[in-house]
Structures are given as C-alpha cells and as structure tokens.
Scaffold this active site. Structure first.
Site, short mmCIF file in Angstrom:
data_model
loop_
_atom_site.label_atom_id
_atom_site.label_comp_id
_atom_site.label_asym_id
_atom_site.label_seq_id
_atom_site.Cartn_x
_atom_site.Cartn_y
_atom_site.Cartn_z
N TYR A 186 -5.66 -52.38 -14.18
CA TYR A 186 -4.91 -52.32 -12.92
C TYR A 186 -5.60 -53.17 -11.86
O TYR A 186 -4.96 -53.93 -11.12
CB TYR A 186 -4.82 -50.86 -12.48
N SER A 188 -2.92 -53.33 -3.41
CA SER A 188 -3.67 -52.07 -3.51
C SER A 188 -5.10 -52.38 -3.11
O SER A 188 -5.53 -53.54 -3.14
CB SER A 188 -3.65 -51.60 -4.97
#
Ligand code: NAP
Length: 268
Positions: free
Chosen positions: A167, A154
């Site tokens: 995250y 990501s």
C-alpha cells in the site's frame, strides 16, 4: 450542528451561485471518503458525478443528494478498466473538478510474506486508476479554463510502516503522479492537489484491508478516541477545491490528533 444540506432543505442557505453549474467527478463514491466528498461537494453547489463499481450504492446516493436539493449523476465505473474509463470520459461532458479517491489497501503482511497478487491489485487501483481517469479527463478539465485534479493519497504516500509495504508503495506512486503532473501542467489553468489523510475510520478501508475480517478491522481503531471521519476528509477536499483558482494546495496532510505519525498512535 446541522449540515449545509439540512439547512438548505429548510431554505436557510442556498447553493453558492455559479453562473453555470460546475461539475465534480468523484471516483469511489459508493462508500467512505468518496461518498462523504460527493455529498459535501453537492452542498457546495457542484453537480456531482458519482462513480464506483457498486451501482446500487451510487444510485442511492445520487437520489439522496437530489432529495436534499443537490444535483447528482451515478455512473458505474471500474477505474482499472481503461476502455470503460475512456467510454466514461467520452460521455461525461463538462468536468471542472476530478477527485481521484477510488483505492484502498489489501493485506497487512510484511514484505517478506506479501502476496504479489495483492500488490498488483493495489497498484492497479491506487496508481493506474488515477492515471487512467486523469489522462481521460484532462481534455475536459482543460476545456473549462479552470480545472482541478485532486489525488486522495494517504500518509502512506509519505512514509513507510511495517506491514504496509504494498500500500505504501502504491500510494508513493500516486503521490508521484500528483507531483509530476503539477510540474508538467505548470502554465496551464489546471491545479493539481494532493490530500494525504492519516487514520480515517471510514466505512470500508479496514474491512477491505483485512478481507472482511471485522475483528481485525476493528482492532485498527481500538482505543483511539477520535480517528478522522470520512466527513473530516471531505471537509479538507471541499476547502482545497474551493480556494480561488490561483491558489494551489499542493499537499495537505491531515491526521487525527491522536496520531503523530503512521506508527505513533495514542490508544487510551
Ligand atoms: N481510511 C483510511 O484510513 C484512509 C487513509 C488515507 C487514505 N485513504 C484513501 O482514501 C480513499 C477512500 O478510501 P475509504 O477509506 O473511503 O475506503 P472505502 O470506504 O473502502 O472506499 C473505497 C472506495 O473505492 C472504490 N473502489 C475500489 N476499487 C475500485 C475500482 N477498481 N474502481 C472504482 N472504484 C473502486 C470503492 O467502490 P466500489 O467497491 O463500489 O467500486 C469505494 O467507493 C482510498 O484511496 C484510500 O486509500 C484512506
């Protein structure tokens, strides 16, 4: 434009000729980017092995892929369960490509207010999940003489943003697995690719992050004309894994035009 799958059904295109059909394992293939990647790799001529925890979804997708002329198998798998991953690896057979896609975010609290249980859950799936499946499948990937490990990280793997702490930390670790493995496997016939998407309006990502709160999930994409789709990311995955064997796409960052940085999003 019609998909390659549609055109193949009409006999207009054929799957690329592979002397022996190559096999791609996709984790988290029951939804979003993983499902789109499985469809797309099947269209590219791979036999796809669909894995996720939700059996009905991967079985339905395997049927759909078979229905449009592809080859697919569905195997229920929780990537955080090491014993299950080892059993999967023992039975899977040939593996040419591994797409480590299973993952996601839980919560959007600040570091000050984040729940350690959420951080642990994110580490389990985004980091240890990648470690488990990659370790277990490396012998099979090596045995093909031309293997590819892909980590779907990501843009959270590359820069922090407020409310993203757990995250961001987990995806930084996934990035580090890819970077370290590439160094360690240098000289072996195995590529290590990392694809780092920005904002993707996938099926489940925002819903999971906000624990089923659809209003909060929708707000993530509010006013953004064209966030990336799961198919956009599948397209980059397919492109990266189908380059000639000597070409290693180390790290590919892909964002929607409306997003110039994690926190810089144009909303109309
Ligand atoms: N959407 C975005 O904006 C975005 C951006 C960058 C990166 N990503 C990354 O892209 C990947 C796919 O996310 P998505 O956007 O497609 O979200 P999604 O629609 O929620 O899909 C997540 C997938 O991960 C699987 N999964 C979750 N926990 C698992 C576990 N323990 N074992 C096996 N599979 C598990 C889910 O399957 P089951 O629930 O059936 O197990 C599901 O198939 C994730 O790694 C995510 O972090 C997403």
């Amino acid at each position: 434009m019609r998909s390659i799958g549609d055109r193949r059904q009409r006999g207009e295109v054929r799957a690329p000729a592979m002397t022996e059909q190559k096999v791609a394992v996709v984790t988290g293939a029951s939804s979003g980017i993983g499902a789109a990647t499985a469809r797309r790799l099947a269209d590219e001529g791979f036999e796809v092995v669909l894995t996720a925890r939700r059996t009905e979804r991967i079985e339905a997708l395997a049927k759909e892929i078979e229905g449009r002329g592809g080859t697919a198998r569905a195997v229920t798998l929780d990537v955080t369960d090491r014993a299950a991953v080892d059993a999967f690896a023992a039975g899977v057979g040939r593996v040419d490509v591994l797409v480590n896609n299973a993952g996601g975010a839980v919560g959007a609290e600040t570091v000050e207010h984040g729940d350690p249980a959420d951080w642990r859950a994110m580490y389990e799936v985004n980091v240890l999940g990648v470690l488990h499946v990659t370790q277990a499948l490396l012998p099979a990937l090596r045995a093909t003489g031309d293997g590819t490990v892909l980590v779907l990280s990501s843009t959270a793997a590359l820069a922090a943003y407020e409310g993203g702490g757990g995250y961001v930390a987990a995806k930084h670790a996934a990035h580090t697995i890819a970077a370290t493995l590439r160094l360690e496997l240098c000289g072996e016939p195995i590529r290590v690719i990392e694809i780092a998407p920005g904002m993707v309006k996938s099926e489940g990502f925002a819903i999971t992050r906000f624990r089923g709160d659809e209003e909060k999930a929708a707000a993530v994409y509010a006013g953004v004309a064209e966030p990336l789709t799961s198919e956009d990311v599948a397209d980059t995955v397919a492109w990266a894994v189908t380059r000639p064997s000597h070409v290693n796409i180390d790290l590919l960052v892909v964002r929607p035009r409306a997003q110039a940085a994690n926190h810089k999003v144009h909303r109309g």
